[in-house]
Design a protein around this motif. Structure first.
Motif, PDB file in Angstrom:
ATOM      1  N   LEU A 161       0.836  -1.207   0.000  1.00 58.85           N
ATOM      2  CA  LEU A 161       0.000   0.000   0.000  1.00 58.85           C
ATOM      3  C   LEU A 161       0.866   1.250   0.000  1.00 58.85           C
ATOM      4  N   ALA A 162       0.402   2.264  -0.719  1.00 58.73           N
ATOM      5  CA  ALA A 162       1.123   3.541  -0.788  1.00 58.73           C
ATOM      6  C   ALA A 162       0.647   4.527   0.263  1.00 58.73           C
ATOM      7  N   GLY A 163      -0.612   4.417   0.675  1.00 58.86           N
ATOM      8  CA  GLY A 163      -1.112   5.392   1.635  1.00 58.86           C
ATOM      9  C   GLY A 163      -2.485   5.047   2.156  1.00 58.86           C
ATOM     10  N   ILE A 164      -2.857   5.792   3.186  1.00 58.68           N
ATOM     11  CA  ILE A 164      -4.167   5.664   3.831  1.00 58.68           C
ATOM     12  C   ILE A 164      -4.734   7.067   4.004  1.00 58.68           C
ATOM     13  N   SER A 165      -6.015   7.195   3.746  1.00 61.66           N
ATOM     14  CA  SER A 165      -6.745   8.431   4.050  1.00 61.66           C
ATOM     15  C   SER A 165      -7.894   8.060   4.973  1.00 61.66           C
ATOM     16  N   VAL A 166      -8.092   8.861   6.005  1.00 62.68           N
ATOM     17  CA  VAL A 166      -9.215   8.646   6.912  1.00 62.68           C
ATOM     18  C   VAL A 166     -10.053   9.910   6.939  1.00 62.68           C
ATOM     19  N   THR A 167     -11.354   9.742   6.734  1.00 63.06           N
ATOM     20  CA  THR A 167     -12.304  10.853   6.789  1.00 63.06           C
ATOM     21  C   THR A 167     -13.311  10.580   7.894  1.00 63.06           C
ATOM     22  N   LEU A 168     -13.496  11.564   8.762  1.00 64.63           N
ATOM     23  CA  LEU A 168     -14.518  11.504   9.799  1.00 64.63           C
ATOM     24  C   LEU A 168     -15.601  12.509   9.438  1.00 64.63           C
ATOM     25  N   ARG A 169     -16.811  12.007   9.288  1.00 66.62           N
ATOM     26  CA  ARG A 169     -17.950  12.863   8.948  1.00 66.62           C
ATOM     27  C   ARG A 169     -18.741  13.153  10.218  1.00 66.62           C
ATOM     28  N   GLU A 170     -18.732  14.422  10.621  1.00 65.10           N
ATOM     29  CA  GLU A 170     -19.475  14.857  11.805  1.00 65.10           C
ATOM     30  C   GLU A 170     -20.959  14.937  11.509  1.00 65.10           C
ATOM     31  N   SER A 171     -21.275  15.289  10.275  1.00 57.49           N
ATOM     32  CA  SER A 171     -22.660  15.453   9.854  1.00 57.49           C
ATOM     33  C   SER A 171     -22.687  15.413   8.328  1.00 57.49           C
ATOM     34  N   HIS A 172     -23.850  15.655   7.761  1.00 57.57           N
ATOM     35  CA  HIS A 172     -23.965  15.667   6.306  1.00 57.57           C
ATOM     36  C   HIS A 172     -23.364  16.934   5.695  1.00 57.57           C
ATOM     37  N   VAL A 173     -22.967  17.892   6.532  1.00 57.05           N
ATOM     38  CA  VAL A 173     -22.418  19.138   6.007  1.00 57.05           C
ATOM     39  C   VAL A 173     -20.988  19.438   6.459  1.00 57.05           C
ATOM     40  N   ALA A 174     -20.401  18.584   7.297  1.00 57.42           N
ATOM     41  CA  ALA A 174     -19.049  18.872   7.797  1.00 57.42           C
ATOM     42  C   ALA A 174     -18.268  17.583   8.023  1.00 57.42           C
ATOM     43  N   TRP A 175     -17.008  17.563   7.553  1.00 52.81           N
ATOM     44  CA  TRP A 175     -16.131  16.425   7.762  1.00 52.81           C
ATOM     45  C   TRP A 175     -14.687  16.883   7.661  1.00 52.81           C
ATOM     46  N   ALA A 176     -13.796  16.025   8.128  1.00 57.15           N
ATOM     47  CA  ALA A 176     -12.360  16.307   8.079  1.00 57.15           C
ATOM     48  C   ALA A 176     -11.627  15.029   7.713  1.00 57.15           C
ATOM     49  N   SER A 177     -10.464  15.195   7.073  1.00 56.99           N
ATOM     50  CA  SER A 177      -9.678  14.042   6.613  1.00 56.99           C
ATOM     51  C   SER A 177      -8.223  14.203   6.969  1.00 56.99           C
ATOM     52  N   TYR A 178      -7.547  13.069   6.996  1.00 56.80           N
ATOM     53  CA  TYR A 178      -6.091  13.038   7.145  1.00 56.80           C
ATOM     54  C   TYR A 178      -5.555  12.009   6.157  1.00 56.80           C
ATOM     55  N   ASP A 179      -4.556  12.419   5.360  1.00 55.10           N
ATOM     56  CA  ASP A 179      -3.908  11.539   4.388  1.00 55.10           C
ATOM     57  C   ASP A 179      -2.483  11.285   4.846  1.00 55.10           C
ATOM     58  N   ARG A 180      -2.063  10.034   4.782  1.00 49.72           N
ATOM     59  CA  ARG A 180      -0.678   9.728   5.128  1.00 49.72           C
ATOM     60  C   ARG A 180      -0.113   8.699   4.153  1.00 49.72           C
ATOM     61  N   ASP A 181       1.169   8.841   3.917  1.00 51.19           N
ATOM     62  CA  ASP A 181       1.883   7.881   3.088  1.00 51.19           C
ATOM     63  C   ASP A 181       2.269   6.678   3.913  1.00 51.19           C
ATOM     64  N   LEU A 182       2.382   5.548   3.255  1.00 51.94           N
ATOM     65  CA  LEU A 182       2.891   4.334   3.879  1.00 51.94           C
ATOM     66  C   LEU A 182       4.154   3.954   3.138  1.00 51.94           C
ATOM     67  N   HIS A 183       5.140   3.586   3.868  1.00 52.10           N
ATOM     68  CA  HIS A 183       6.392   3.148   3.236  1.00 52.10           C
ATOM     69  C   HIS A 183       6.448   1.633   3.324  1.00 52.10           C
ATOM     70  N   PRO A 184       6.652   0.972   2.200  1.00 47.65           N
ATOM     71  CA  PRO A 184       6.725  -0.491   2.245  1.00 47.65           C
ATOM     72  C   PRO A 184       7.770  -0.947   3.270  1.00 47.65           C
ATOM     73  N   SER A 185       7.378  -1.926   4.053  1.00 50.70           N
ATOM     74  CA  SER A 185       8.320  -2.431   5.063  1.00 50.70           C
ATOM     75  C   SER A 185       9.054  -3.625   4.516  1.00 50.70           C
ATOM     76  N   GLY A 186      10.278  -3.746   5.004  1.00 50.75           N
ATOM     77  CA  GLY A 186      11.118  -4.886   4.710  1.00 50.75           C
ATOM     78  C   GLY A 186      11.215  -5.241   3.306  1.00 50.75           C
TER      79      GLY A 186
END
Length: 136
Positions: free
Chosen positions: A111-136
């Motif tokens: 995997l190259a990355g993960i994004s997580v979105t939290l939706r507080e309501s139908h009109v507001a949400w926030a996200s965080y995107d992060r890279d993943l570095h292949p292990s080993g």
């Protein structure tokens, strides 16, 4: 870039410090719809991004640690404003730890990355995107 998203929800209680938060400075509850998106440039040997069942299971496990909790009482979050943005990062980082530990299967190491979105309501949400570095 390919992606797969799985969804769950989490219910928490918390309060905030700072005038910017207005009435949310008082203890209140929040129910977030949580989307976790897994990304990779090329499909794995099985032609998938990630095992959807394992991704769903691991998202549920990460959220179980937060669900029905007053985050103000969790030592790890002492003195921290557990904003929607902050919680998106916490969940993404915990999922990344599970990817690296193998909990999402060997194919997830590509995997190259993960994004997580939290939706507080139908009109507001926030996200965080992060890279993943292949292990080993």
């Amino acid at each position: 870039m390919f992606s797969v998203t799985v969804r769950d929800h989490v219910m928490v209680a918390h309060s905030f410090r700072g005038e910017v938060f207005g009435p949310a400075q008082r203890l209140h509850g929040a129910t977030f719809v949580v989307d976790a998106t897994f990304r990779r440039a090329e499909l794995d040997a099985d032609n998938i991004v990630v095992d959807i069942g394992l991704a769903t299971q691991q998202l549920g496990a990460v959220l179980a640690d937060l669900n029905y909790r007053n985050l103000d009482e969790v030592p790890e979050f002492a003195g921290v404003n557990t904003s929607t943005e902050f919680l998106a990062k916490v969940i993404a980082d915990r999922l990344a730890d599970r990817v690296h530990s193998g909990a999402l299967g060997a194919g997830a190491h590509g995997l190259a990355g993960i994004s997580v979105t939290l939706r507080e309501s139908h009109v507001a949400w926030a996200s965080y995107d992060r890279d993943l570095h292949p292990s080993g």
